[in-house]
Design a protein around this motif. Structure first.
Motif, PDB file in Angstrom:
ATOM      1  N   ASP A  74       0.728  -1.006  -0.006  1.00  0.00           N
ATOM      2  CA  ASP A  74      -0.026  -0.011   0.266  1.00  0.00           C
ATOM      3  C   ASP A  74       0.707   1.296   0.183  1.00  0.00           C
ATOM      4  O   ASP A  74       0.916   2.050   1.232  1.00  0.00           O
ATOM      5  CB  ASP A  74      -1.001  -0.078   0.980  1.00  0.00           C
ATOM      6  CG  ASP A  74      -1.980   1.059   0.894  1.00  0.00           C
ATOM      7  OD1 ASP A  74      -2.364   1.647  -0.076  1.00  0.00           O
ATOM      8  OD2 ASP A  74      -2.891   1.140   2.142  1.00  0.00           O
ATOM      9  N   GLU A  75       1.514   1.533  -1.156  1.00  0.00           N
ATOM     10  CA  GLU A  75       2.304   2.535  -1.312  1.00  0.00           C
ATOM     11  C   GLU A  75       1.921   3.299  -2.677  1.00  0.00           C
ATOM     12  O   GLU A  75       1.393   2.810  -3.497  1.00  0.00           O
ATOM     13  CB  GLU A  75       3.763   2.319  -1.657  1.00  0.00           C
ATOM     14  CG  GLU A  75       4.331   1.401  -0.412  1.00  0.00           C
ATOM     15  CD  GLU A  75       5.761   0.709  -0.771  1.00  0.00           C
ATOM     16  OE1 GLU A  75       6.033   0.779  -2.106  1.00  0.00           O
ATOM     17  OE2 GLU A  75       6.255   0.342   0.173  1.00  0.00           O
ATOM     18  N   PRO A  76       2.263   4.791  -2.634  1.00  0.00           N
ATOM     19  CA  PRO A  76       1.972   5.374  -3.874  1.00  0.00           C
ATOM     20  C   PRO A  76       2.201   5.105  -5.155  1.00  0.00           C
ATOM     21  O   PRO A  76       1.560   4.936  -6.190  1.00  0.00           O
ATOM     22  CB  PRO A  76       2.274   6.704  -3.638  1.00  0.00           C
ATOM     23  CG  PRO A  76       2.426   6.987  -2.145  1.00  0.00           C
ATOM     24  CD  PRO A  76       2.779   5.500  -1.744  1.00  0.00           C
ATOM     25  N   ASN A  78       2.396   1.951  -6.158  1.00  0.00           N
ATOM     26  CA  ASN A  78       1.265   0.715  -6.525  1.00  0.00           C
ATOM     27  C   ASN A  78       0.048   1.175  -6.665  1.00  0.00           C
ATOM     28  O   ASN A  78      -0.692  -0.056  -6.872  1.00  0.00           O
ATOM     29  CB  ASN A  78       1.740  -0.483  -5.221  1.00  0.00           C
ATOM     30  CG  ASN A  78       3.148  -0.764  -5.190  1.00  0.00           C
ATOM     31  OD1 ASN A  78       3.740  -1.063  -6.517  1.00  0.00           O
ATOM     32  ND2 ASN A  78       3.541  -1.553  -4.358  1.00  0.00           N
ATOM     33  N   LYS A  79      -0.397   2.309  -6.485  1.00  0.00           N
ATOM     34  CA  LYS A  79      -1.726   2.809  -6.417  1.00  0.00           C
ATOM     35  C   LYS A  79      -2.568   2.269  -7.635  1.00  0.00           C
ATOM     36  O   LYS A  79      -3.541   1.656  -7.391  1.00  0.00           O
ATOM     37  CB  LYS A  79      -1.871   4.337  -6.487  1.00  0.00           C
ATOM     38  CG  LYS A  79      -3.188   4.609  -6.190  1.00  0.00           C
ATOM     39  CD  LYS A  79      -3.457   6.204  -6.269  1.00  0.00           C
ATOM     40  CE  LYS A  79      -4.786   6.480  -6.355  1.00  0.00           C
ATOM     41  NZ  LYS A  79      -5.269   7.780  -6.229  1.00  0.00           N
ATOM     42  N   SER A  80      -1.753   2.414  -8.847  1.00  0.00           N
ATOM     43  CA  SER A  80      -2.527   1.843 -10.103  1.00  0.00           C
ATOM     44  C   SER A  80      -2.767   0.417 -10.258  1.00  0.00           C
ATOM     45  O   SER A  80      -3.690   0.164 -10.784  1.00  0.00           O
ATOM     46  CB  SER A  80      -1.736   2.471 -11.414  1.00  0.00           C
ATOM     47  OG  SER A  80      -0.452   1.820 -11.537  1.00  0.00           O
ATOM     48  N   ARG A  82      -2.944  -1.594  -7.720  1.00  0.00           N
ATOM     49  CA  ARG A  82      -3.859  -1.960  -6.514  1.00  0.00           C
ATOM     50  C   ARG A  82      -5.281  -1.594  -7.156  1.00  0.00           C
ATOM     51  O   ARG A  82      -6.279  -2.565  -6.861  1.00  0.00           O
ATOM     52  CB  ARG A  82      -3.659  -1.232  -5.261  1.00  0.00           C
ATOM     53  CG  ARG A  82      -2.307  -1.895  -4.338  1.00  0.00           C
ATOM     54  CD  ARG A  82      -2.059  -1.167  -3.238  1.00  0.00           C
ATOM     55  NE  ARG A  82      -3.355  -1.165  -2.227  1.00  0.00           N
ATOM     56  CZ  ARG A  82      -2.979  -2.145  -1.524  1.00  0.00           C
ATOM     57  NH1 ARG A  82      -2.633  -3.325  -1.402  1.00  0.00           N
ATOM     58  NH2 ARG A  82      -4.406  -2.294  -0.422  1.00  0.00           N
ATOM     59  N   GLU A  83      -5.518  -0.511  -7.941  1.00  0.00           N
ATOM     60  CA  GLU A  83      -6.665  -0.137  -8.324  1.00  0.00           C
ATOM     61  C   GLU A  83      -6.948  -1.342  -9.668  1.00  0.00           C
ATOM     62  O   GLU A  83      -8.410  -1.463  -9.776  1.00  0.00           O
ATOM     63  CB  GLU A  83      -6.570   1.280  -9.043  1.00  0.00           C
ATOM     64  CG  GLU A  83      -6.548   2.088  -7.866  1.00  0.00           C
ATOM     65  CD  GLU A  83      -6.583   3.521  -8.278  1.00  0.00           C
ATOM     66  OE1 GLU A  83      -6.425   3.961  -9.360  1.00  0.00           O
ATOM     67  OE2 GLU A  83      -6.448   4.428  -7.495  1.00  0.00           O
TER      68      GLU A  83
END
Length: 126
Positions: A74-76, A78-80, A82-83
């Protein structure tokens, strides 16, 4: 002569092709090791492979890789990812795309969920 095929009919035809192409009775999976956690199996990723050589794993026999949201920290950065998760990497992307364009993606999502009980949000190439 022009032939019209409904969208449902195309979906069903592609689904049947996928079902005939991927024999689930000859596909197994395992959780690969996670080098960051002392070579323990990572429960958030599965590699699906064809049973070749009496069920032994063969690197050339990978069919799919399934990646759950929790695989990505849960890091910026990896945002895409995770989405987009859960993600299914399909090793026969090119051949399916050559046959059906991008029309095979939704039937593949449904087929994978039907056969393996796992939801798919995104499909991508290897």
């Amino acid at each position: 002569m022009k032939i019209l095929i409904t969208e449902n009919r195309v979906f069903d035809t592609i689904y049947k092709y996928i079902d005939n192409t991927f024999d689930v009775s000859n596909i197994g999976y395992f959780h690969p090791e996670d080098e960051e956690n002392g070579d323990e199996e990572n429960p958030y990723i599965r590699e699906y492979f064809y049973h070749i050589y009496q069920g032994d794993y063969d690197q050339d026999g990978i069919a799919f890789v399934y990646i759950e949201k929790e695989y990505y920290k849960d890091e910026p950065s990896n945002k895409s990812f995770r989405e987009q998760s859960p993600i299914l990497i399909v090793y026969s992307w090119e051949s399916l795309t050559n046959l059906f364009g991008n029309h095979w993606i939704e039937p593949m999502k449904e087929w994978f969920q039907d056969k393996f009980g796992l939801p798919v949000k995104t499909i991508t190439a290897d």
